[in-house]
Write an enzyme that holds these catalytic residues in place. Structure first.
Site, PDB file in Angstrom:
ATOM      1  N   HIS A   1       1.604   6.524   4.173  1.00 32.89           N
ATOM      2  CA  HIS A   1       2.170   6.899   5.474  1.00 32.89           C
ATOM      3  C   HIS A   1       1.110   6.516   6.412  1.00 32.89           C
ATOM      4  O   HIS A   1      -0.051   6.974   6.183  1.00 32.89           O
ATOM      5  CB  HIS A   1       2.671   8.252   5.425  1.00 32.89           C
ATOM      6  CG  HIS A   1       3.768   8.347   4.456  1.00 32.89           C
ATOM      7  ND1 HIS A   1       4.830   7.835   4.340  1.00 32.89           N
ATOM      8  CD2 HIS A   1       3.881   9.418   3.639  1.00 32.89           C
ATOM      9  CE1 HIS A   1       5.544   8.154   3.436  1.00 32.89           C
ATOM     10  NE2 HIS A   1       4.857   9.163   2.923  1.00 32.89           N
TER      11      HIS A   1
ATOM     12  N   GLU B   1       2.531  15.015   5.613  1.00 27.89           N
ATOM     13  CA  GLU B   1       3.659  15.750   4.623  1.00 27.89           C
ATOM     14  C   GLU B   1       2.840  16.525   3.447  1.00 27.89           C
ATOM     15  O   GLU B   1       1.726  16.536   3.269  1.00 27.89           O
ATOM     16  CB  GLU B   1       4.386  14.973   4.069  1.00 27.89           C
ATOM     17  CG  GLU B   1       3.720  13.939   2.883  1.00 27.89           C
ATOM     18  CD  GLU B   1       4.680  13.103   2.196  1.00 27.89           C
ATOM     19  OE1 GLU B   1       5.686  12.388   3.122  1.00 27.89           O
ATOM     20  OE2 GLU B   1       4.576  12.534   1.063  1.00 27.89           O
TER      21      GLU B   1
ATOM     22  N   HIS C   1       0.294   7.575  -2.643  1.00 25.10           N
ATOM     23  CA  HIS C   1       0.968   8.808  -3.446  1.00 25.10           C
ATOM     24  C   HIS C   1       2.246   8.435  -3.907  1.00 25.10           C
ATOM     25  O   HIS C   1       2.801   7.339  -3.584  1.00 25.10           O
ATOM     26  CB  HIS C   1       1.017  10.208  -2.426  1.00 25.10           C
ATOM     27  CG  HIS C   1       2.130   9.629  -1.370  1.00 25.10           C
ATOM     28  ND1 HIS C   1       1.409   9.050  -0.150  1.00 25.10           N
ATOM     29  CD2 HIS C   1       3.236  10.134  -1.077  1.00 25.10           C
ATOM     30  CE1 HIS C   1       2.589   8.984   0.616  1.00 25.10           C
ATOM     31  NE2 HIS C   1       3.441   9.537   0.048  1.00 25.10           N
TER      32      HIS C   1
ATOM     33  N   ARG D   1       5.619   0.751   1.374  1.00 23.91           N
ATOM     34  CA  ARG D   1       5.359   0.483  -0.077  1.00 23.91           C
ATOM     35  C   ARG D   1       4.508  -0.487  -0.650  1.00 23.91           C
ATOM     36  O   ARG D   1       4.451  -1.635  -0.026  1.00 23.91           O
ATOM     37  CB  ARG D   1       6.859   0.181  -0.713  1.00 23.91           C
ATOM     38  CG  ARG D   1       8.170   1.311  -0.426  1.00 23.91           C
ATOM     39  CD  ARG D   1       9.444   0.829  -1.087  1.00 23.91           C
ATOM     40  NE  ARG D   1      10.267   1.561  -0.728  1.00 23.91           N
ATOM     41  CZ  ARG D   1      11.563   1.167   0.094  1.00 23.91           C
ATOM     42  NH1 ARG D   1      11.202  -0.140   0.465  1.00 23.91           N
ATOM     43  NH2 ARG D   1      12.365   1.745   0.376  1.00 23.91           N
TER      44      ARG D   1
END
Length: 310
Positions: A97, A115, A172, A192
């Site tokens: 991200h 996150e 991740h 991605r």
């Protein structure tokens, strides 16, 4: 009378999704492979509705726009956080991200995505991917071009109760057999790197190699801070993380716990057991917001609660 805001989850069908949501929430969910439940969200892709009370039927985004006093009048175009449950029957894509700076420039002013994950349940010998082994940007790009994923990715074992903070720029992936709660910035931007060649609907999902390589941090630096735990009579209170975007705490209540809501708002998600909050019944799968000025809330029963605030 003090009133909190109870929210209805928005369920998402995912190619990698599992079937644990029905048991967790305790009612039938339409469709199979429900991979995500957005349980506290004002995002356009999943806007939660208020259940009961004077705002019944309103969405969280509507409250943010029209009743900002419920959130302490804090500034911001959007409600700042998003909380979801994730049930992975299969591996999720290898992803990364962006931070606020990159997203603001390249994603039409959107937020970045910081996150964190708390593992609620997982299969025996489960693992996740966090981080990479590339020493610098050049080596990262070479390993990605050559599909040397086993050499590149850092795999680590997990068990229920583990907690991970995922900073922007961290490669991740959640892997199969994992059920977790994710607390994050209110963003749905994912780049991605790799998706195992899956072709849902007959064609592969989009990859974002250039954007991903733009934002991946090299070398990877893992988290170091351990949660702070306070043991009281009949409860445990753990501060899992404090960062510029949120603080996350976990309450394990066996009798009574009084918590002080002196933040702009406080999100509470019941992740196990049942009990009451100020005399109103709550159980596993319930998600609510204590608004600004709520004061002290008393949690009673035998239950686990995740709390998040800004």
């Amino acid at each position: 009378m003090k009133e909190w805001i109870r929210l209805e989850p928005v369920f998402k069908q995912m190619v990698w999704g599992g079937s644990r949501m029905r048991e967790f929430f305790g009612y039938n969910i339409p469709g199979n492979d429900t991979g995500e439940a957005w349980c506290v969200s004002a995002h356009a892709q999943g806007d939660c509705m208020v259940l009961g009370g004077r705002f019944a039927g309103r969405t969280l985004s509507w409250l943010w726009e029209h009743e900002r006093g419920l959130f302490g009048g804090i500034a911001g175009k959007e409600f700042p956080l998003l909380v979801k449950y994730i049930d992975a029957k299969e591996d999720l894509s290898i992803q990364v991200h962006p931070d606020d700076r990159y997203a603001g420039i390249h994603e039409d002013g959107a937020r970045g995505k910081t996150e964190c994950w708390y593992i609620l349940d997982c299969k025996k010998d489960a693992d996740i991917i966090i981080g990479h082994s590339a020493r610098d940007q050049s080596e990262l790009e070479t390993m990605i071009r050559e599909n040397r994923w086993k050499d590149l990715l850092r795999v680590r074992p997990i068990q229920a109760g583990d907690f991970f903070q995922i900073e922007p720029g961290t490669i991740h992936a959640i892997r199969k057999g994992t059920f977790l709660i994710e607390i994050q910035q209110n963003s749905d931007i994912t780049y991605r790197l790799y998706d195992y060649g899956r072709c849902p609907g007959g064609k592969p999902r989009q990859l974002h190699l250039q954007q991903a390589m733009d934002v991946v941090k090299c070398p990877y630096k893992g988290q170091t801070a351990a949660p702070e735990v306070f043991y009281g009579q009949g409860y445990e209170r753990a501060t899992l993380v404090t960062c510029p975007f949120y603080t996350v705490e976990k309450y394990t209540v066996r009798e009574i716990l009084d918590i002080r809501q002196d933040h702009p708002f406080m999100i509470l998600c019941v992740t196990d057991g049942s009990g009451t909050i100020d005399g109103s019944s709550v159980k596993k799968g319930d998600n609510l917001i204590l608004p600004f000025g709520y004061g002290t809330a008393q949690i009673k029963g035998n239950l686990s609660v995740m709390a998040a605030f800004v």
